[in-house]
Structure formats: C-alpha cells, structure tokens
Design an enzyme around this catalytic site. Structure first.
Site, PDB file in Angstrom:
ATOM      1  N   CYS A  93     -82.474  23.049  37.956  1.00 34.68           N
ATOM      2  CA  CYS A  93     -82.235  24.310  38.931  1.00 34.68           C
ATOM      3  C   CYS A  93     -83.720  24.443  39.502  1.00 34.68           C
ATOM      4  O   CYS A  93     -84.781  24.946  38.786  1.00 34.68           O
ATOM      5  CB  CYS A  93     -81.791  25.464  38.263  1.00 34.68           C
ATOM      6  SG  CYS A  93     -81.829  26.937  39.115  1.00 34.68           S
ATOM      7  N   TYR A 103     -80.008  23.775  50.600  1.00 32.81           N
ATOM      8  CA  TYR A 103     -78.533  24.288  50.244  1.00 32.81           C
ATOM      9  C   TYR A 103     -77.887  24.480  51.465  1.00 32.81           C
ATOM     10  O   TYR A 103     -76.518  24.266  51.413  1.00 32.81           O
ATOM     11  CB  TYR A 103     -78.938  25.642  49.428  1.00 32.81           C
ATOM     12  CG  TYR A 103     -78.997  25.217  47.801  1.00 32.81           C
ATOM     13  CD1 TYR A 103     -78.015  25.157  47.077  1.00 32.81           C
ATOM     14  CD2 TYR A 103     -80.338  25.144  47.523  1.00 32.81           C
ATOM     15  CE1 TYR A 103     -78.438  24.949  45.510  1.00 32.81           C
ATOM     16  CE2 TYR A 103     -80.741  24.712  46.208  1.00 32.81           C
ATOM     17  CZ  TYR A 103     -79.757  24.662  45.300  1.00 32.81           C
ATOM     18  OH  TYR A 103     -80.025  24.311  43.999  1.00 32.81           O
TER      19      TYR A 103
HETATM   20  N1  LIG Z   1     -79.591  33.785  41.178  1.00 30.76           N
HETATM   21  C1  LIG Z   1     -79.957  33.200  42.437  1.00 30.76           C
HETATM   22  C2  LIG Z   1     -80.644  31.911  42.291  1.00 30.76           C
HETATM   23  C3  LIG Z   1     -80.293  31.106  40.896  1.00 30.76           C
HETATM   24  C4  LIG Z   1     -79.185  29.917  41.339  1.00 30.76           C
HETATM   25  O1  LIG Z   1     -78.648  30.086  42.020  1.00 30.76           O
HETATM   26  N2  LIG Z   1     -79.153  29.314  40.183  1.00 30.76           N
HETATM   27  C5  LIG Z   1     -77.987  28.067  40.062  1.00 30.76           C
HETATM   28  C6  LIG Z   1     -78.584  27.138  39.688  1.00 30.76           C
HETATM   29  S1  LIG Z   1     -79.737  26.215  40.546  1.00 30.76           S
HETATM   30  C7  LIG Z   1     -77.066  28.811  38.974  1.00 30.76           C
HETATM   31  O2  LIG Z   1     -77.368  29.199  38.132  1.00 30.76           O
HETATM   32  N3  LIG Z   1     -75.789  28.546  39.477  1.00 30.76           N
HETATM   33  C8  LIG Z   1     -74.399  28.870  38.678  1.00 30.76           C
HETATM   34  C9  LIG Z   1     -73.292  29.193  39.457  1.00 30.76           C
HETATM   35  O3  LIG Z   1     -73.463  29.358  40.860  1.00 30.76           O
HETATM   36  O4  LIG Z   1     -72.438  29.626  38.883  1.00 30.76           O
HETATM   37  C10 LIG Z   1     -78.938  32.954  43.214  1.00 30.76           C
HETATM   38  O5  LIG Z   1     -77.588  33.264  42.966  1.00 30.76           O
HETATM   39  O6  LIG Z   1     -79.063  32.840  44.335  1.00 30.76           O
END
Ligand SMILES: N[C@@H](CCC(=O)N[C@@H](CS)C(=O)NCC(=O)O)C(=O)O
Length: 321
Positions: free
Chosen positions: A60, A191
């Site tokens: 990540c 993204y």
């Molecule tokens: N917390 C932030 C950024 C962190 C994020 O997106 N992390 C990803 C991994 S790169 C994650 O944990 N994804 C798990 C999910 O979406 O269920 C968000 O939601 O935008």
C-alpha cells in the site's frame, strides 16, 4: 480462501471517489492526557515511546509513506511495526505473516478487530495505515496524511540524533501546495485512472497524471529533490507511487503513456531515493504485484500476477549525487 472483493466507489460520471478517513486521533507532544491515558478533549493522545503500533501493508502506497518516515526519523524503537498479508480475505487485512496468524503485540488476527474495538458500529472500509494503541487495542488514526506529518513534528523528542527535517517550517506553504498537486494527479491520480468506469473520467485522470509527471521531471532536472537539496516528506510521497509505477500502475491501472524507466529524470530520481537507506529496503515488489493484480477482480478478473518487470535496474547508478 475467499478473497476480499475490492469495489471502488465511483461518482455518476465514472470517476473514482476515495472514502474519508474515519479515525483522526493524533499523538501529540502537547496532549493534556497523562501517560497511559486516552485521548484528551481535543482527541490528542499522549506521546509515549513503545505504546503505539503502526500497521502497514507493504503493497500500500499510503501505508508505505508512514513506514518510510518512521524509519528515516529513527522511530523504530518508539513505534512498533506490524505487517499484514498483501492479500485480504472476506474479513480484510490479516496478520498471517506472524506466527499463529496473530499480531504478537496486539494479539489480533484481523485489523478489523481493532477498528471494531474502537467503534463497534464501524461499517466502512478497514484501511492501512493504522496507528493502534497497544494499551486499549483501539485505532488512534487511519488519517495517513496527518500521521506522517505528526511523526515529523510531534514525535521530535524521540527522533534519532541527526534525523532529517522532513517538514521544515519555512517550506510548508510551498510543500503543502506541491503535495496537494502530487496527491490529486499522481498518488491518487493512478487510482483515478485504474478505477475509472467511464472513458471520459479515465482520459481526464490519465492526462492530468502525465502532465504532472512532466512538470515534476522539469522541476527535478535542476535539483536533486522536490524541495531542493534535502529529502522531505514531499519526496517520500512521490516515491511510493513511482516505485509501484511499472510493477503495477503501468499495466494494471492503464497508466501507460510511458513507463517510469522511459522518463529519464524521474527514473534517476526514483533510483536515487530507492538507493537511500530507508527507501528501497522497505519495498516489496512481490507484495505490490500480488496485492494489485490479485485483489481487484473488476479490472483483472483472472487474478493473474505478471512475472515482470525486471527490477534489476533499481540498483543501477543514478548519477544525481
Ligand atoms: N484510508 C485511506 C487510504 C488508505 C488506503 O486506501 N489503503 C488501502 C490499501 S492501499 C486499503 O487499506 N484498502 C482496504 C480496503 O479498501 O478495503 C483511504 O481510504 O483512502
């Protein structure tokens, strides 16, 4: 094993929308709480060595920032590090890399257990990075942009001697503007390319991404780092996207005007950082590829993980000293 089905949120015009961060507690040098206490009235937890644990996934980019900053500042002893499996199952991020499948300090098998211990009604996505309090098992923060800035500014008394100044006061106005541009067009831009569900949304994100990379190449052709001759948080944030570019974003997210290796200034800049202690030693290309290609069935239904690219070039001389 049932794999987590990541479904990106998109707006009516097919553009990717990121969920807001739920837990915005902060560990600060001026918390009104005593050692061992919870958050004060302003949501500020007391600064304590050894109390908090940073949960990250090596795949990540947002979590990777926090791990790099922690290492650069020498906070390894002060903040424990917990690494989750790059593949989530239906309950999300798992501690399967640890003996018995549990984090040895928090004692949990899933990061979701910490989220639910904090908010039993939590129904949002469980994301990394997360800073977890080892005394209560609660999530202090999953607010990744604030988290790293706090490591620089609030944790100063626990930094190693000679730690870099990653968020210098006199540069903050310029840095904040630059980091906002880089976030919109590059960090989140990849993204927005990958999860767009309309051609127009993809085209817009792709154009903005490569226009920004061109502007950054221009900026970095006359100076070693984004803010001059010293590494700052702005470099950390750009690095975590660049290091994933050819391994994941170029193919998986269709960010394919050029590979990073075809952009000479950015490629040399990224190698320079990669070869700096605290950067390349935190990169795990295997986890990166398995996470991206393996867990987004909407854009890679077979889940096949590519064998390339060859990463040997990361170790070649960068010529930017
Ligand atoms: N917390 C932030 C950024 C962190 C994020 O997106 N992390 C990803 C991994 S790169 C994650 O944990 N994804 C798990 C999910 O979406 O269920 C968000 O939601 O935008």
């Amino acid at each position: 094993m049932a794999r987590a089905q990541f479904s990106a949120e998109t707006s009516a015009d097919g553009a990717f929308v990121r969920q807001p961060n739920r837990f915005t507690g902060r560990v600060t040098a001026d918390s009104d709480s005593p050692p061992g206490g919870g958050p004060d009235a302003r949501g500020r937890w007391p600064l304590e060595a050894g109390r908090y644990r940073l949960v990250w996934c090596q795949a990540c980019p947002w979590a990777h920032r926090a791990a790099i900053v922690r290492g650069l500042l020498g906070l390894d002893e002060a903040i424990g590090l917990a690494t989750v499996d790059p593949i989530r199952d239906e309950r999300g991020w798992r501690f399967t890399l640890d003996p018995g499948g549990r984090d040895p300090v928090l004692g949990i098998a899933y990061l979701s257990e910490a989220y639910l211990a904090t908010d039993p009604g939590y129904a949002g996505r469980v994301t990394v990075p997360a800073l977890v309090d080892t005394l209560t098992g609660q999530v202090v923060s999953n607010d990744y942009p604030q988290l790293t800035l706090d490591l620089s500014t609030q944790w100063r008394s626990l930094h190693r001697a000679g730690a870099p100044e990653l968020y210098p006061a006199e540069l903050r106005v310029e840095m904040d503007a630059l980091m906002a541009d880089v976030h919109r067009d590059v960090n989140n831009g990849v993204y927005r390319c990958g999860f767009a569900t309309s051609q127009a949304a993809y085209d817009e994100a792709f154009t903005a991404l490569f226009a920004r990379l061109d502007a950054l190449s221009e900026r970095l052709s006359g100076q070693r780092y984004l803010m001059g001759d010293a590494i700052t948080e702005a470099d950390v944030r750009l690095f975590t996207t660049l290091v994933r570019f050819d391994a994941a974003y170029h193919g998986h997210f269709k960010c394919n005007r050029h590979k990073l290796t075809e952009l000479p200034v950015l490629w040399a800049y990224a190698r320079d950082l990669f070869q700096t202690p605290g950067f390349g030693d935190t990169v795990n290309f295997d986890h990166i590829k398995r996470h991206y290609y393996g867990t987004h069935p909407a854009i890679n239904p077979t889940g096949i993980v590519p064998l390339g690219p060859d990463t040997a070039g990361w170790a070649t001389p960068h010529g930017r000293g």
